[in-house]
Design a protein around this motif. Structure first.
Motif, short mmCIF file in Angstrom:
data_model
loop_
_atom_site.label_atom_id
_atom_site.label_comp_id
_atom_site.label_asym_id
_atom_site.label_seq_id
_atom_site.Cartn_x
_atom_site.Cartn_y
_atom_site.Cartn_z
N GLY A 92 -0.25 4.25 -2.09
CA GLY A 92 -1.03 5.42 -2.47
C GLY A 92 -0.83 5.81 -3.92
N LEU A 93 -1.68 6.75 -4.37
CA LEU A 93 -1.64 7.22 -5.75
C LEU A 93 -0.49 8.18 -5.97
CD1 LEU A 93 -2.95 7.49 -8.56
CD2 LEU A 93 -4.35 9.32 -7.60
N ILE A 149 -13.39 9.00 -0.41
CA ILE A 149 -13.30 9.74 -1.66
C ILE A 149 -14.59 10.51 -1.89
CG2 ILE A 149 -14.09 7.74 -3.03
CD1 ILE A 149 -12.21 8.78 -5.28
N THR A 173 -9.49 11.64 -0.29
CA THR A 173 -9.22 12.07 -1.66
C THR A 173 -10.44 12.80 -2.19
OG1 THR A 173 -7.76 10.18 -2.08
CG2 THR A 173 -8.67 11.30 -4.00
N ASN A 184 -9.96 4.54 3.37
CA ASN A 184 -9.85 5.83 2.71
C ASN A 184 -11.21 6.31 2.23
OD1 ASN A 184 -7.14 5.72 3.16
ND2 ASN A 184 -6.57 5.32 1.04
N ARG A 191 -9.01 2.15 -0.30
CA ARG A 191 -8.56 0.97 0.43
C ARG A 191 -8.26 1.38 1.85
NH1 ARG A 191 -3.70 -1.18 -3.17
NH2 ARG A 191 -3.49 1.06 -3.53
N ARG A 212 -2.62 5.72 5.95
CA ARG A 212 -3.92 5.13 5.64
C ARG A 212 -5.03 6.08 6.11
NH1 ARG A 212 -3.66 -0.37 4.32
NH2 ARG A 212 -1.60 -1.24 4.52
N TYR A 262 0.85 -1.18 0.00
CA TYR A 262 0.00 0.00 0.00
C TYR A 262 0.89 1.24 0.00
CZ TYR A 262 -3.45 3.37 1.62
OH TYR A 262 -4.27 4.47 1.74
N VAL A 294 -8.58 6.69 -10.21
CA VAL A 294 -8.25 7.28 -8.91
C VAL A 294 -9.00 6.56 -7.80
CG1 VAL A 294 -8.47 9.36 -7.50
CG2 VAL A 294 -7.66 9.54 -9.86
N LEU A 353 -7.50 3.14 -7.08
CA LEU A 353 -6.18 3.15 -6.47
C LEU A 353 -6.18 3.72 -5.05
CD1 LEU A 353 -4.08 4.36 -9.53
CD2 LEU A 353 -3.97 2.11 -8.47
N THR A 354 -7.23 4.43 -4.67
CA THR A 354 -7.21 5.11 -3.37
C THR A 354 -8.20 4.54 -2.36
OG1 THR A 354 -8.78 6.78 -4.17
CG2 THR A 354 -6.43 7.27 -4.38
N VAL A 382 -5.25 13.97 -0.69
CA VAL A 382 -4.98 14.01 -2.13
C VAL A 382 -6.11 14.76 -2.82
CG1 VAL A 382 -4.65 12.65 -4.23
CG2 VAL A 382 -3.70 11.84 -2.07
#
Length: 337
Positions: A43-44, A132, A91, A130, A127, A87, A41, A121, A124-125, A215
């Motif tokens: 991150g982007l 978004i 985003t 996280n 997890r 973690r 892990y 995005v 990839l983020t 992010v």
């Protein structure tokens, strides 16, 4: 506004297309990114992080502030301590869906690449808890009378399904893949209206209210004047890791030699006829487009944002894989970009 309200204005045919495009993009992203970007892990946009990882031998270019002195003393060889991305990060996406994005002359529409970038995005983020979220700009909503049947049909479709969404819609940040799927579906179903989104104001929405470091991803064609969005990007980069995804169609970079070409501005409806057989005109157009794109790249670079360019005529998934791999390689060399 709820995600259901965001998707309501779309006619059924456009709604079905949005679902089909999103399903195809999600399948492509999952297959490609899971196959090529598996691993720890990180991150982007991997930064220095705060969670300690393994140690490795020092290489020229590594950050000396990450020296692992106990291991160095035991082995008599200089070692640095790797770190992994924090973690439970947040985003936020600033998604520009102005009328200029409803255009494409190659394998994809530009709006399809916007959805593709948002899908990558999210994949990839989202997890480890996280979250978004997104702010979506859908144009000013101001349309102009034009002599074309295209615009008459667009206004008729808008009249048949009343437009209930504001120019900018905020989708709250939530954790989990199911919530991310709902966010992507809401973006894919967004009805693009005539006019241009105020990109600077859209980016500023990511600064309000103030949030802890995370992010921020801005997805747009960046065709708005650079002065209107450069300062908000710089302000955003002070607190967050910023990724700017620029969506480009090849016809925005050069004109084909096809004789007299009728062009319609998707944001205003204005019509222009261009004699593309003139080599001097094509040369001036290409030079002006090159200067425009160089100005965009320079503004993003000076703002401290990572810059990813996706084209409608290339393998955008491969471009994303190369970008993420380059970011991760830079991290192992002791840098963040």
């Amino acid at each position: 506004m709820s995600q259901a309200g965001l998707s309501a204005p779309l006619p059924s045919a456009e709604n079905a297309r949005a679902e089909a495009v999103l399903s195809r993009l999600q399948l492509l992203v999952t297959r490609k990114l899971d196959g090529l970007l598996q691993g720890d892990y990180v991150g982007l946009l991997p930064g220095p992080g705060s969670e300690a990882g393994e140690s490795r031998e020092y290489r020229p270019g590594d950050d000396v502030r990450r020296m692992d002195w106990p291991v160095t003393a035991r082995t008599t060889l200089p070692h640095v301590r790797r770190t992994v991305a924090d973690r439970e990060l947040e985003t936020w996406l600033a998604v520009d869906l102005s009328a200029s994005l409803d255009f494409g002359t190659a394998r994809w529409l530009k709006r399809d690449l916007v959805i593709a970038a948002a899908t990558a995005v999210a994949h990839l983020t989202v997890r480890g808890g996280n979250r978004i979220g997104a702010v979506v700009g859908t144009g000013s909503g101001a349309s102009q009378e034009t002599p074309t049947g295209f615009w008459r049909r667009r206004r008729a479709a808008a009249a048949a399904a009343p437009d209930r969404q504001p120019p900018v819609v905020r989708l709250p940040a939530r954790p989990g893949r199911k919530e991310a799927q709902g966010l992507l579906r809401a973006i894919a179903r967004t009805h693009i209206r005539p006019g241009r989104t105020d990109l600077g104001a859209l980016i500023d929405m990511l600064n309000r209210p103030p949030r802890r470091r995370g992010v921020a991803v801005v997805i747009s064609d960046f065709l708005a004047p650079v002065d209107s969005w450069a300062r908000p990007v710089r302000k955003l980069a002070v607190r967050h890791d910023v990724l700017a995804v620029e969506v480009v169609d090849p016809r925005e970079l050069e004109l084909p030699d096809v004789g007299v070409l009728s062009l319609a501005d998707p944001e205003t409806g204005a019509l222009h006829e261009v004699q593309t057989s003139d080599p001097e005109l094509r040369r001036r157009y290409a030079e002006a487009a090159g200067r425009q794109r160089a100005g965009i790249a320079g503004a993003l670079r000076s703002a401290g944002a990572a810059h990813l360019r996706l084209r409608t005529d290339t393998d955008w998934l491969l471009d994303i894989v190369r970008f993420v791999a380059a970011q991760r390689h830079a991290r192992t060399r002791g840098t963040t970009r």
